[in-house]
Structure formats: structure tokens, C-alpha cells
Design an enzyme around this catalytic site. Structure first.
Site, PDB file in Angstrom:
ATOM      1  CB  SER A 190      -0.969  -0.166   1.161  1.00 24.21           C
ATOM      2  OG  SER A 190      -1.971   1.015   1.061  1.00 24.21           O
TER       3      SER A 190
ATOM      4  CG  HIS B 211      -5.384  -2.523   0.226  1.00 26.08           C
ATOM      5  ND1 HIS B 211      -4.760  -2.055  -0.711  1.00 26.08           N
ATOM      6  CD2 HIS B 211      -4.905  -1.776   1.471  1.00 26.08           C
ATOM      7  CE1 HIS B 211      -4.119  -1.220  -0.529  1.00 26.08           C
ATOM      8  NE2 HIS B 211      -4.109  -0.879   0.726  1.00 26.08           N
TER       9      HIS B 211
ATOM     10  CG  ASP C  66      -6.478  -3.198  -3.273  1.00 25.29           C
ATOM     11  OD1 ASP C  66      -7.176  -2.730  -2.679  1.00 25.29           O
ATOM     12  OD2 ASP C  66      -5.301  -3.004  -3.181  1.00 25.29           O
TER      13      ASP C  66
END
Length: 677
Positions: A549, A669, A637
Site C-alpha cells: 500500500s 488490499h 482490491d
């Protein structure tokens, strides 16, 4: 793979319950802990429970005389949410079995009642997530409260006509797929009827519900969903309020307006609810204040303020959810865990003095053993905590709340199966004057260095730089299976808590707003240089960078901005181009806030806003990348579209730069499915 199976298969306690019995000579406490464990054979996580009996002195029950050997582990199958009743200790469970959700009531004589909630067709799926999910017994033990999805054919009172079946239904984003319209339901255990609680405001989605004293009204958190829903997971900045709803449908808001709230917890004496409060929009995660609501006067007051700049070694603020049970038996103290710099600590706040006491560092030698103390529960003044550190997997410990001026006497219930022969140290890093933030001057940050105890053939140790996502989250000095696995293979691992991480005060969090792609990149690079200077066993020529991320965003920035410095990069669901992410993320507000722009729901993108997002993105440095890049993307995601990683993949492929992409079509995610890992 074998080593990964070993380190990832170690169990961790996820919740605990305490019950107490007074016998003629002694007082006994039963601790039931529920554990989670990855099983690579099944490709899934298992849950199991285990029980311990603690024998305390009858006259001085705050000392544990003996701990009896634990009972055998019992697998827990299909349980979504459970709760123990307040008086008779009955256990309510919502269980998933062959496509149906059952509500079961268990007591000492086995299964007492079972209802097939799916067959009743009163609602959709029961919510079991940490955002909305709850299961609450009434004081009389005749009613249960829970949250479930509203039946699709009753939305806005319309019938499920053919013409409406394709109408778009918003949900609450990443990890909350298909959770759209939560509704509070009451189950009457005497006649088996399930009814929807009427009176929740139409612009509010309810969750985290509990019975108020007397069980004639309900307290819940309501998230405002107009004009549209924004992703909730990992976001403590969503407009919400605490509501009180009586059984006749009269509803009132009992917290302030235009704030973000969560975790209402009722005191044992029924007089007070504590809850967490923060700001709306801005940083997606923040330092929160702890509020107390007097249920009689309906007045709120602040128990703990937001901490802007913690003093050295002092309490640094509240950054995470309260456990379901966090009160002392006398309703005068609240116990919780929270980030403090590179640690996770255990704290108690006294309601009379507002004084915060650390409970984890009472024994100086123990604070060195465990870098992380996570409170699972406190009941009957007995705390159950999960302790760990980078070389010590999760360890279950118990201790009674101390009297004033006393230290806690901690006892270990369950040692980990193994500990690891690894060294770990905490680094404090001060940015040089040219990297100081002029608006938030004088901030420092930290990192945790983990490395093998023995070196192979006296060569220097290659270093993997591990960067957390968020960005407003933290790497505490706790057990991390990826770090431990890499260190077992002979790598050193540097886990960096750059400015903007939680645990360093609200000023540190705010300092990153508008400075992503520069301040955080320089902080990670500064941490690496600090580690290389302070430890001559590390090899400056063999450096890799990994992260997910925002950690993936920084990993890709580093190999682009320092192309001669890093030899390899692995990124999970990275943000690559913030401008093209704008229309596809479930948290569009953060796309604006992160680059320093104000957000409002009716925002229309401007050329200037998109230029600011592009300018701060790793894609602008893609042509400079020389190191091989491994991308790992979740096809489902909702937070960072997998098309982000594909953009970098194409940019590197077109330049014949080495790149490999792993695509996980069913994962989201966090890429947390066991088969993915």
C-alpha cells in the site's frame, strides 16, 4: 516455503474471557482464550479455544496462587460472533454452516436453543466485522441485539421488481463488500421472534450497538452515509455520532456533531460510557481523544486529550480501538493498549485524576523482553494480554489491576512453541536540518532493526528495508512472521516508522499531509543510512526494499529516486499514480488530503489537483528504476486498484527493466488470504 509455513503457522490469541467463582477457601478464575492459526494444508485460518484455571487467595484475590495446566485446545468452527451472558454465563453464538447462519445459545447442559436466521428471512447476513458487528445480551438475558444487512427487497419500501434488480447499491468499501444498509435487530429468546429496531435516522448506518442499563434502550454508533459512502476500514476520520434509541423508536444523538466516534464501552456500574473521538477528513488515522458520557446527565467530558507532542518516554496518545471489556470492576479506571513510538504499550487511566499509568513497563527486564503489549480483555480486574517482540511469538499473560502505587505481577499462561535466535534493537532517527518540516519543526522518528545472531562465513549481512502502509500506522516491536522469516534466512530487516506513523503524537501525523513522496521517502532513506552507520555488520551494497500500500508507494519511490542504492524491490498493491487512483479508490477523500488539499463530497477534479497528485507519485521516477521489481496485486482490491501496479508494470516492461507480477484474483488490499501468502 517450509520456513514460511513454520513462522506463519504460529498461533496468536485474538480474544479472551474471564469468569470467577468463590469457593470456601479459595477464589478461582477461568480464562478462556481464542486463538487464530494459519494452516497451509487447508489454505485457511483456524480458530481454537483453550482454558486455564487460576487459583487466587480468598482474602487477597489480587494474587494468583497457582495456575493449573491448560485444558486441551478445542477447535472453533464457523463462529462469526459470540457473547457471554452477564448473570448465568450462557454463550450466544452466530455460526455459519453450509450457507446458513444459525444463532445458538449454549449453557452447562449443552445447546439450549438454535434458530436458523437465514431461514427466517428477516434480514440478510449478520455483520461480524469490527466496524459494525456486535452481539449484546440484555440484563434480563431474554433478548439479544445484533446488526445485519437489510433485506434487499425492503430497501426504501420498494418491492423487488425486475426493473430494480440492476440498481447500484453502495457499500462501505474495502473488506466490507456487500455491507451496505446495516440494521439493528432484537431477538426475543422467549418466543424466538426477530424484530428490526425502528427509529434509526435514515441518513445513518448503525453498528457497535449495546444495551443501555435497564435494557429499555440501545446505544450505537451511527455513520452518516449521505451523500455517499466512503471506505471505513482503517479510517478513524468518518463522520459519525453516538445515538441512544429506545424501544418505542425515539432516537437522540448524545455526542457532538461533525466528529468521528467509535468503541462505546459501558461501565460495570452502568453510569458511564467511554468512547473514542476524532476529527472528520484529513489524516485517515489519527490520535484520538477518550471521551466519557454520563448517562444520567447526558453530558460528555474529555478523559484523555489528543497528544500533539509526547514527552520522552511518556504516554503518546490513543491510536487504536478499545477492547470490548476495558473497565476496572469499580468503574473508576479504563485500561487500553496504544502505540508509543516504536512500541505498543498497556495503559490505565484513572477517571478521578485523569492520570495515565503504564502497566507494561513495571518490571524493567520485561519491557526489554516484550516490545508489544496488547490488551485482549480486563474482567473482574484480571487483565489478559498478548505480549510479543520481533524474536518472541505471541505469548499469553495475565495480571491483576494494581492498587495505587503498586506494580502488576504478571504471569505467563502460554509460552510460544519456540522463540527465535534473533537480535533486535530500536533506533531513534533525527532528520538533519535540511529535512526538518518547517511547520512541525523538531520531530524525530524511529525504526526497528532485526538481524540474525550468527553471520554466515563472516560476510556482511544483506539488509531488507520493510516499510509499513497507511501511512498513518505503525511497526511496533512485535512479532512479525515476514520479518522473522527473512532474518532466519540470513537477512537483516529494518522496519521504519517514518514521520506520519502513529505513536509519535498528532503533530507527526499532520506533518506528512501534503508531503507524501518527499518527507516520507527521505525519512526511510535517512533511517537506512543511520542503520548502516550504527551497525558495521550490515552490507551497504546489498539492500532491498519491500512494503504494501503506502509502503509499496515508498518502495517504488526509493528505487526510482535512489536507483544506484537498492538492488531489489517487492511491492504489494502499491499506489503508483495518485492522479489515476482518484476515481477508483474507496477513500477518495484521502487522495486529496494526502497531497495537502481540502476535501468535500462535491469535489470536481482540477488540473492543479491532478498535477499535485501526479508530481508526488512514484510513476514520475519510473524511467530511473534499475532494480528488479516484484509486484503483488489483489484483483479485488477496492482501496488501491490493481491497475495502479499494472501502470508501473507496463512502464518497466516498455523499458526492458526487470519486472515480475503476481496476480491474486480473489484477494483484496491486504493480500491476507492464507493461499495468497
Amino acid at each position: 516455503t517450509g520456513l514460511y509455513g513454520e513462522v506463519s503457522g504460529l498461533p496468536a490469541p485474538v480474544s479472551a474471557q474471564v469468569s470467577e467463582e468463590q469457593l470456601p477457601e479459595v477464589r478461582t478464575f477461568t480464562v478462556t482464550a481464542e486463538w487464530s492459526q494459519s494452516d497451509l494444508v487447508r489454505g485457511s485460518r483456524l480458530r481454537y479455544s483453550q482454558q486455564w484455571t487460576l487459583i487466587a487467595d480468598s482474602n487477597h484475590h489480587k494474587s494468583i496462587r497457582t495456575v493449573l495446566p491448560p485444558r486441551p485446545c478445542a477447535p472453533v468452527a464457523g463462529e462469526l460472533v459470540s457473547a457471554i451472558s452477564p448473570i448465568r454465563g450462557q454463550r450466544a453464538v452466530v455460526r455459519e454452516t453450509s450457507g446458513h447462519q444459525l444463532l445458538e445459545i449454549w449453557n452447562h447442559h449443552g445447546l439450549r436453543k438454535c434458530l436458523n436466521l437465514t431461514a427466517l428471512k428477516k434480514h440478510g447476513r449478520v455483520y461480524e466485522d469490527v466496524q459494525f458487528g456486535c452481539l449484546s445480551w440484555s440484563e434480563c438475558e431474554k433478548k439479544l441485539l445484533y446488526v445485519a444487512e437489510k433485506n434487499k427487497n425492503t430497501h426504501d419500501g420498494e418491492s423487488a421488481c425486475r426493473k430494480d434488480r440492476s440498481v447500484y447499491c453502495e457499500d462501505w468499501g474495502e473488506a466490507l463488500n456487500n455491507k451496505s444498509v446495516p440494521v439493528i435487530f432484537v431477538l426475543n429468546l422467549q418466543n424466538g421472534s426477530v424484530s428490526e429496531l425502528q427509529g434509526v435516522p435514515p441518513d445513518v448506518s448503525p453498528g457497535q450497538a449495546l444495551w443501555a442499563p435497564g435494557s429499555q434502550s440501545v446505544v450505537f454508533v451511527g455513520w452518516y452515509h449521505e451523500p455517499f459512502r466512503l471506505g471505513l476500514r482503517f479510517c478513524s476520520n468518518r463522520r459519525s455520532a453516538i445515538f441512544r434509541l429506545d424501544l418505542d423508536g425515539n432516537c437522540e444523538c448524545v455526542s457532538g456533531s461533525d466528529l468521528s466516534v467509535s468503541c462505546p464501552r459501558l461501565s460495570p456500574d452502568g453510569s458511564t460510557i467511554v468512547y473514542l473521538q476524532g476529527r472528520v477528513f484529513g489524516p485517515h488515522n489519527q490520535c484520538l481523544s477518550l471521551q466519557q458520557l454520563d448517562l444520567r446527565s447526558r453530558k460528555s467530558s474529555t478523559l484523555l486529550e489528543v497528544v500533539n507532542r509526547p514527552l520522552t518516554g511518556e504516554f503518546a496518545g490513543v491510536y487504536e480501538a478499545l477492547p470490548l471489556c476495558c473497565w476496572s470492576a469499580d468503574s473508576q479506571r479504563v485500561v487500553f493498549s496504544s502505540a508509543r513510538r516504536n512500541w505498543k504499550d498497556l495503559y490505565m487511566v484513572d477517571r478521578q485524576s485523569n492520570k495515565v499509568t503504564s502497566l507494561s513497563d513495571s518490571l524493567p527486564d520485561l519491557s526489554k523482553v516484550f516490545g508489544s503489549w496488547k490488551l485482549l480483555t480486563v474482567q473482574k480486574d484480571l487483565m489478559v494480554v498478548c505480549c510479543s517482540s520481533p524474536n518472541t511469538p505471541p505469548t499469553l499473560r495475565v495480571g491483576f489491576l494494581p492498587s495505587a502505587g503498586e506494580a502488576v505481577t504478571w504471569q505467563t499462561l502460554q509460552q510460544p512453541v519456540m522463540t527465535f535466535d534473533l537480535l533486535w534493537t530500536v533506533l531513534d532517527v533525527t532528520p538533519p536540518p535540511e529535512e526538518d518540516n518547517t511547520h512541525y519543526s523538531g520531530l524525530d522518528f524511529g525504526a526497528i532493526l532485526v538481524k540474525p545472531t550468527r553471520r554466515l562465513h563472516e560476510t556482511k549481512i544483506p539488509l531488507v528495508v520493510f516499510i509499513h502502509g497507511g501511512p498513518h500506522s505503525q511497526f511496533p516491536a512485535e512479532w512479525n512472521s515476514i520479518t522473522a522469516g527473512l532474518a532466519q534466512l540470513g537477512f537483516a530487516v529494518l522496519m521504519v516508522n517514518y514521520r506520519g506513523s502513529t505513536g509519535f503524537g498528532q503533530d507527526s501525523i499532520l506533518s506528512l499531509i501534503g508531503n507524501i513522496g518527499t518527507q516520507d521517502v527521505k525519512d526511510v532513506q535517512r533511517a537506512v543510512l543511520t542503520a548502516l552507520q550504527s551497525d558495521i555488520t550490515l552490507d551497504p551494497k546489498r539492500l532491498a526494499v519491500i512494503g504494501g500500500s503506502h509502503g509499496g508507494f515508498l518502495s517504488c519511490h526509493l528505487v526510482g529516486q535512489y536507483p544506484e542504492f537498492y538492488r531489489a524491490c517487492a511491492a504489494r498493491n502499491p499506489v503508483i499514480n495518485a492522479a489515476t487512483l482518484l476515481g477508483t479508490s474507496d477513500i477518495v477523500d484521502w487522495r486529496y488530503s494526502s497531497v495537502g488539499l481540502q476535501y468535500s463530497y462535491d469535489q470536481i477534479p482540477t488540473a492543479e489537483a491532478l498535477a499535485a497528485m501526479l508530481e508526488k507519485s512514484p510513476i514520475t521516477h519510473a524511467a530511473q528504476i534499475k532494480a528488479p521489481v516484484l509486484l503483488m496485486l489483489g484483483g479485488k482490491d477496492r482501496r488501491v486498484s490493481p491497475h495502479q501496479g499494472l501502470e508501473l508494470y507496463k512502464a518497466l516492461k516498455s523499458r526492458a527493466s526487470p519486472v515480475r507480477l503476481l496476480w491474486f484474483p480473489e484477494d483484496g488490499h491486504s493480500l491476507s488470504r492464507v493461499d495468497t501468502q
